[in-house]
Scaffold this active site. Structure first.
Site, PDB file in Angstrom:
ATOM      1  N   ILE A 149       6.052  -2.613   9.659  1.00  0.00           N
ATOM      2  CA  ILE A 149       6.013  -1.377  10.440  1.00  0.00           C
ATOM      3  C   ILE A 149       4.572  -0.896  10.611  1.00  0.00           C
ATOM      4  CG2 ILE A 149       6.647   1.068  10.433  1.00  0.00           C
ATOM      5  CD1 ILE A 149       8.992  -0.721  11.109  1.00  0.00           C
ATOM      6  N   GLU A 150       3.771  -1.038   9.564  1.00  0.00           N
ATOM      7  CA  GLU A 150       2.403  -0.539   9.619  1.00  0.00           C
ATOM      8  C   GLU A 150       1.519  -1.306  10.597  1.00  0.00           C
ATOM      9  OE1 GLU A 150       0.968   2.134   8.329  1.00  0.00           O
ATOM     10  OE2 GLU A 150       2.952   2.690   7.618  1.00  0.00           O
ATOM     11  N   THR A 151       1.488  -2.628  10.485  1.00  0.00           N
ATOM     12  CA  THR A 151       0.506  -3.403  11.260  1.00  0.00           C
ATOM     13  C   THR A 151       1.080  -4.666  11.886  1.00  0.00           C
ATOM     14  OG1 THR A 151      -0.202  -4.632   9.275  1.00  0.00           O
ATOM     15  CG2 THR A 151      -1.426  -2.612   9.829  1.00  0.00           C
ATOM     16  N   TYR A 172      10.378   7.364  10.311  1.00  0.00           N
ATOM     17  CA  TYR A 172       9.591   6.253   9.778  1.00  0.00           C
ATOM     18  C   TYR A 172      10.341   5.573   8.624  1.00  0.00           C
ATOM     19  CZ  TYR A 172       5.900   3.836   7.214  1.00  0.00           C
ATOM     20  OH  TYR A 172       5.166   2.889   6.537  1.00  0.00           O
ATOM     21  N   PRO A 183      -0.576   6.117   7.586  1.00  0.00           N
ATOM     22  CA  PRO A 183      -0.386   4.783   8.116  1.00  0.00           C
ATOM     23  C   PRO A 183      -0.443   4.719   9.627  1.00  0.00           C
ATOM     24  CG  PRO A 183       1.395   5.453   6.634  1.00  0.00           C
ATOM     25  CD  PRO A 183       0.595   6.665   6.975  1.00  0.00           C
TER      26      PRO A 183
END
Length: 362
Positions: free
Chosen positions: A138-140, A334, A8
């Site tokens: 969190i990813e994008t 994470y 990710p």
């Protein structure tokens, strides 16, 4: 970054997690090609294309035409390198970047806009909506930061010109390139049109191509899997991914704990890292002080350490569900950021309306 089944984008922001990756033999250093050079005339690219076509049952001419349009990107070989030696891990600083009021507010909006799909995913896979929403956040940042590299370029560069100076992952990226071309062929996508991270992760949840092939799902039944624009597919795919790795409905991700003061006992508990390996009783025997809920927990636990730079570390007692979150990215930092963002988003959500009691009949 960490080398999980997914790679990710958030992992790329926190690259020192790669220090936990398995060691691979270093390749001999070779002069890199000039920036943005085409792979069209490279014999090794053509050989790789023929191998992919044979293994995946694809038209060799189509694969070779696609690879001929790939270009080496020098910036990708720099971005994939690990941080300088001695970079300190700092959970407090990482949390401050990833879990803030603005991201939580955006998460609430995403939840409200996609309530139908989140409710369906929870009913089918048992994954709470806030966890799915937090992964996308969190990813994008809900699609704001998803990468602007051509995925074809990223995967070709890392397959054919993986930089020396770190553990060689070119084999991993060759597999991802094969999965990417297979997916593009099945979805009738132009391989040059797909954008993503410098490591080739795609869409709002930043799935690597092999994970799209293995775990992504058509959430609304339209016959296509679109993780770039279709929230139904995004939500369903993230929930399914968690479920495939053993998410247990209703199980907390972690409990409060104080680590043993004895260094030997603490080292024993930390040795399995994030893999739940100790009963609550055994952790207590080794000097850990668990909260009441943790003491009543029937399954295995892990002592998870989150370093805070020069300050004292933070600790939690992770359950099997904490471990599942780390399958998305093999980093306890994470996972904790996802969990904390999920909690903040849920806190912002208004409580459901209470039913109005009818007046008694006279």
């Amino acid at each position: 970054m960490s080398w999980s089944p997914l790679l990710p984008a958030a992992a790329l922001l926190f690259t020192w997690a790669a220090q936990a990756a398995p060691h691979r033999t270093q390749r001999a250093a070779s002069p890199p090609p000039a920036a943005a050079v085409s792979y069209a005339g490279r014999e090794d690219a053509q050989a790789l294309g023929r191998a992919i076509a044979a293994a995946q049952g694809l038209d060799p001419d189509w694969v070779l035409r696609a690879l001929a349009q790939a270009r080496f990107q020098a910036s990708i070989t720099r971005l994939v390198m690990p941080p300088p030696a001695g970079t300190a891990k700092n959970w407090s600083a990482y949390r401050a970047r990833m879990v803030d009021a603005a991201r939580a507010t955006e998460g609430l909006r995403f939840w409200q806009a996609n309530e139908r799909w989140l409710s369906q995913a929870e009913a089918r896979w048992g994954v709470p909506p806030e966890m799915v929403v937090a992964i996308v956040g969190i990813e994008t940042y809900y699609g704001r930061i998803r990468g602007n590299f051509r995925v074809l370029d990223a995967l070709a560069t890392l397959s054919l010109d993986f930089p020396s100076g770190r553990s060689d992952r070119s084999g991993f990226y060759r597999d991802e390139l094969a999965a990417f071309l297979t997916w593009c062929h099945a979805e009738q996508r132009d391989p040059t049109s797909v954008k993503g991270s410098y490591a080739g992760a795609i869409g709002l949840p930043q799935f690597m191509p092999s994970s799209i092939r293995r775990y992504a799902i058509d959430g609304d039944g339209d016959g296509h899997i679109d993780l770039e624009h279709n929230p139904a597919d995004v939500v369903s795919s993230v929930a399914r991914y968690f479920a495939e790795f053993g998410w247990e409905k209703g199980l907390p991700t972690h409990y409060g704990v104080q680590a043993p003061t004895d260094t030997s006992a603490r080292a024993t508990l930390l040795a399995p890292d994030i893999q739940p390996s100790f009963s609550a009783q055994r952790m207590t025997e080794l000097g850990a002080v668990l909260d009441e809920a943790a003491r009543a927990h029937a399954g295995p636990l892990a002592l998870v350490e989150l370093q805070n730079g020069d300050a004292a570390p933070s600790y939690v007692a992770g359950t099997r569900n904490f471990w599942v979150v780390t399958r998305y990215n093999w980093s306890s930092y994470y996972a904790m950021a996802v969990i904390d963002l999920a909690r903040e988003i849920k806190r912002l959500r208004p409580p459901p309306p209470q039913p109005v009691a009818s007046a008694p009949l006279q």
